[in-house]
Scaffold this motif. Structure first.
Motif, mmCIF file in Angstrom:
data_model
loop_
_atom_site.group_PDB
_atom_site.id
_atom_site.type_symbol
_atom_site.label_atom_id
_atom_site.label_comp_id
_atom_site.label_asym_id
_atom_site.label_seq_id
_atom_site.Cartn_x
_atom_site.Cartn_y
_atom_site.Cartn_z
ATOM 1 N N UNK A 173 0.857 -1.183 0.000
ATOM 2 C CA UNK A 173 0.000 0.000 0.000
ATOM 3 C C UNK A 173 0.895 1.236 0.000
ATOM 4 N N UNK A 174 0.713 2.103 -0.994
ATOM 5 C CA UNK A 174 1.456 3.361 -1.085
ATOM 6 C C UNK A 174 0.505 4.496 -0.743
ATOM 7 N N UNK A 175 0.866 5.319 0.248
ATOM 8 C CA UNK A 175 0.016 6.426 0.688
ATOM 9 C C UNK A 175 0.785 7.731 0.516
ATOM 10 N N UNK B 78 -5.771 5.478 3.816
ATOM 11 C CA UNK B 78 -4.801 4.402 3.993
ATOM 12 C C UNK B 78 -5.145 3.517 5.170
ATOM 13 N N UNK B 79 -5.537 4.128 6.316
ATOM 14 C CA UNK B 79 -5.899 3.339 7.495
ATOM 15 C C UNK B 79 -7.112 2.468 7.207
ATOM 16 N N UNK B 80 -8.096 3.036 6.489
ATOM 17 C CA UNK B 80 -9.288 2.253 6.145
ATOM 18 C C UNK B 80 -8.926 1.038 5.293
ATOM 19 N N UNK C 184 3.951 -1.140 3.719
ATOM 20 C CA UNK C 184 3.358 0.190 3.619
ATOM 21 C C UNK C 184 4.463 1.183 3.280
ATOM 22 N N UNK C 185 4.259 1.944 2.196
ATOM 23 C CA UNK C 185 5.148 3.050 1.836
ATOM 24 C C UNK C 185 4.373 4.332 2.094
ATOM 25 N N UNK C 186 4.778 5.096 3.110
ATOM 26 C CA UNK C 186 3.985 6.224 3.573
ATOM 27 C C UNK C 186 4.746 7.531 3.421
#
Length: 731
Positions: A236-238, A268-270, A285-287
């Motif tokens: 997941x990228x945010x 992203x959290x959802x 996760x890439x944040x």
């Protein structure tokens, strides 16, 4: 102008009152502005006279783009801009062309984009247009969200001494020659340049250029081996920036990752919670750190908390934080248990790949790649085990790296410190091959090669050039002198082994038993070095010396000790116009720094050496200043590493050491004086202070000062130091 700038910089490094300092700073600023104008005019004159040549050397496109990003990232950060670098799939890692002139075009376009953009982003993208067996045609585009241009302005933009209009000239400065020079350089590289723009929305400058395809490089081999060891992950990228999401998605999908994107922390959290509820959680996760609303760091904390209390998230993902701003602040705020790694924008493919492999192999790190490499090189060298090699090299550190590698491969190595010593050595004992540096004192490698081949019976002795010199004329000159092959520094172990195998005859009584495998570096030791040495290529450097961490630390100590005053020397040589010595220093630094993974120095030294060999005198001041700054910062960082003693075994707390005021006070007062005048020597003195205060009550308070000095934030360091001095008894 070079002398004026250099001498002014040296004068600013002395004791001055505030008025003198103010005058000299204005002299320096004005001189640099005038130098920029002269540079543009000189380049334009050279092009008009047909005297500007395009080199053909091996180089990495990613290195060129990374250097541009490093050059402009601070300016982009000051304006609150995002700077993105993207290399499309299919672009070769290694090219043949002129990296200095390519950098000049890219730097001009990126500099203009940042100058004329008040908010938003600047996006640099390289893509493949055509490819043949030995050549490629690339397109490089620089897009911004700046003030834009009208059709009329764009049509006359590439004419000499012309900018968009007179008001821009007054507001933003410049000669109006940069784009004209870029256009001519692009044409010399077999391409074209064009602009498309919408007033008020931004511009896109794009150029094409043709390059050769470089030989398989260390980077290419490492990338291939790395991808073999890379495990695909659900990611997941945010990021609130659409460009960043697009670039990271394309890169990860090219590695066969399953990628989902989100534009806010809440979204992203959802998605994380929903994926956990489906029992199909994200692995990675890439944040982005700073986003509107919920920041990346807050999102990381929420995910970690949820993984402890919410059964829907029973699979804590790996979290990588990506940031454009204040990496040091993020390091202080982020808990190691929350964030697994931090990457600085613009993220390059190598940065992300290396980080992922390290995180996927927490116990072994990159050891599988290193062990595989050395199994191959040891197997190769087993065919010539016992061969007698004469290594001709004037640099102590380079001698140790090469001797360690060749010795572990079973070869017998003799060292000669210059060409004359090599000529003497071959008359005392026989050798199977010679590894010859080119540029050395007393006698250079070219003359030594000619003299050795003139000796009876040595006409066919294999002499292999091993040097940091990447210039085509060096290769031609080494061949004309009688050298049969060329190995570039920093040395790729497999390339060196393959070259020796081609020219050294196998021994008749070849030993067939295997040498014991290299023990490999403990991952904890490697990661500790990486944390202590941000920006250093620690793992590739260790690979060159068979993962010997103790030897690596020793080599770092040698480098820091031998280059304590190199920054000042570079500025002095440039100010004096001593081209020969300036080239020798830059040339030596490129190979030496490359061997131990000091990439900032290696790239800066290479750029300066190329400029000096090309007599590009208009670039000396800027390039010498950049190299001096890299040297000072790296030596200061190494000084702190050297000054830090090994961790005490957990056998009880050590008693706090007494502060020796008679030694501490003079040193701290000297440091305060150096910080006031922003002297690079502050980095050396702060390392002495760290060692002196180790284990005392002041050690913790002084750590902040040390960090500020290493980051060249001298004003902040001085303020903190003055507070500390006020609390000390003055005796």
């Amino acid at each position: 102008m070079n002398a004026v700038i250099g001498l002014t910089q040296l004068a600013l490094d002395t004791d001055l009152d505030e008025r003198q300092r103010d005058y000299l700073k204005k002299v320096l600023t004005s001189s640099k502005a005038l130098l920029g104008i002269l540079n543009d005019i000189l380049d334009y004159s050279k092009i008009e006279a047909g005297r500007l040549d395009i080199e053909a050397v091996d180089f990495s496109l990613e290195d060129v783009l990374r250097t541009a990003a490093d050059l402009f990232s601070a300016r982009a950060e000051e304006k609150g801009l995002e700077l993105f670098i993207e290399i499309a799939h299919g672009v070769p890692l290694s090219l043949v062309g002129d990296p200095l002139r390519l950098s000049q075009v890219i730097n001009n376009l990126v500099g203009n984009a940042i100058k004329f953009t008040r908010g938003g982003e600047v996006h640099v993208r390289a893509e493949l247009l055509d490819r043949t067996e030995d050549a490629v045609r690339l397109r490089v585009a620089v897009r911004d969200t700046g003030i834009g241009l009208s059709k009329e302005q764009a049509e006359r933009l590439f004419q000499p001494f012309v900018q968009a209009d007179a008001s821009i000239t007054r507001k933003f400065g410049g000669t109006g020659l940069g784009l004209t020079i870029s256009k001519r350089l692009v044409e010399l590289m077999g391409g074209e340049i064009a602009v498309s723009s919408i007033p008020g929305q931004g511009s896109a400058f794009a150029f094409t250029a043709s390059f050769g395809i470089g030989a398989a490089s260390v980077e290419a081999r490492a990338r291939g081996q790395g991808l073999q060891n890379l495990r695909t992950m659900k990611c997941l990228v945010v990021d609130d920036q659409e460009t960043s999401l697009t670039i990271l998605r394309a890169l990860l999908e090219s590695w066969h990752f399953a990628v989902t994107t989100a534009t806010s922390g809440d979204e992203g959290l959802r998605l994380v919670v929903e994926a956990g509820g489906r029992e199909d959680p994200f692995d990675l996760l890439l944040l982005d750190w700073k986003m509107p609303g919920m920041s990346g760091l807050e999102l990381a904390n929420r995910v970690r908390e949820a993984s402890h209390v919410d059964l829907a998230i029973d699979h804590p993902p790996t979290i990588i934080m990506v940031t454009s701003f204040g990496r040091e602040q993020l390091l202080k705020e982020a808990d190691a248990a929350t964030v697994n790694a931090i990457l600085t924008k613009p993220v390059t493919p190598s940065d992300l790949l290396d980080t992922l492999i390290r995180l996927q192999n927490p116990e072994g790190g990159s050891a599988p790649v290193t062990e595989e490499t050395f199994r191959g090189t040891r197997a190769s060298l087993s065919h010539i085990r016992g061969a007698r090699i004469l290594l001709v090299e004037d640099n102590e550190l380079n001698q140790q790296v090469a001797r360690e590698f060749l010795g572990k491969g079973g070869l017998t190595v003799t060292i000669a410190g210059n060409g004359q010593e090599a000529v003497d050595a071959v008359q005392r004992q026989p050798f199977d091959a010679i590894l010859m540096d080119l540029h050395m004192p007393v006698m250079d490698g070219f003359e030594a090669t000619r003299r050795i081949h003139a000796l009876p019976g040595l006409e066919n002795l294999p002499i292999i050039a091993m040097t940091a010199a990447a210039m085509s004329q060096d290769r031609i000159a080494s061949t004309e002198a009688g050298m049969i092959a060329h190995v570039a520094k920093p040395v790729d172990p497999q390339e060196l082994a393959d070259t020796l195998l081609r020219w050294v005859k196998p021994t008749q009584d070849e030993v067939t038993q295997e040498f014991p495998a290299a023990s490999g570096a403990a991952e904890a030791d490697v990661m500790a070095l990486e944390r202590a040495l941000p920006g250093f290529s620690v793992r590739p450097a260790l690979a060159r010396i068979c993962d010997d961490v103790a030897l690596y630390r020793q080599l770092l100590q040698i480098f820091a000790r031998s280059h304590a005053t190199t920054a000042e020397r570079i500025l002095m040589l440039e100010a004096q116009g001593d081209e020969e010595q300036l080239y020798q220093v830059a040339h030596g630094l490129k190979g030496e720094a490359g061997n131990i993974g000091v990439d900032a120095i290696r790239h800066a030294a290479d750029a300066l050496a190329v400029a000096v060999r090309n007599k590009a005198r208009d670039h000396y001041a800027v390039l010498a200043g950049a190299l001096a700054a890299s040297c000072a910062a790296s030596v200061a960082l190494l000084g702190r590493l050297v000054a830090s003693p090994p961790a005490v075994e957990a056998s009880g707390a050590q008693p706090e050491r007494e502060i020796r005021l008679e030694r501490v006070l003079p040193l701290l007062q000297q440091l305060a004086s150096l910080l006031e005048v922003k002297s690079l020597r502050a980095g050396e003195v702060v390392c002495e202070a760290v060692a002196l205060l180790e284990g005392t009550a002041l050690a913790g308070d002084f750590l902040d000062i040390d960090n500020c000095v290493q980051e060249l934030r001298y004003d902040v360091a001085l303020a903190k130091l003055q507070v500390l001095l006020e609390d000390l008894p003055q005796s």
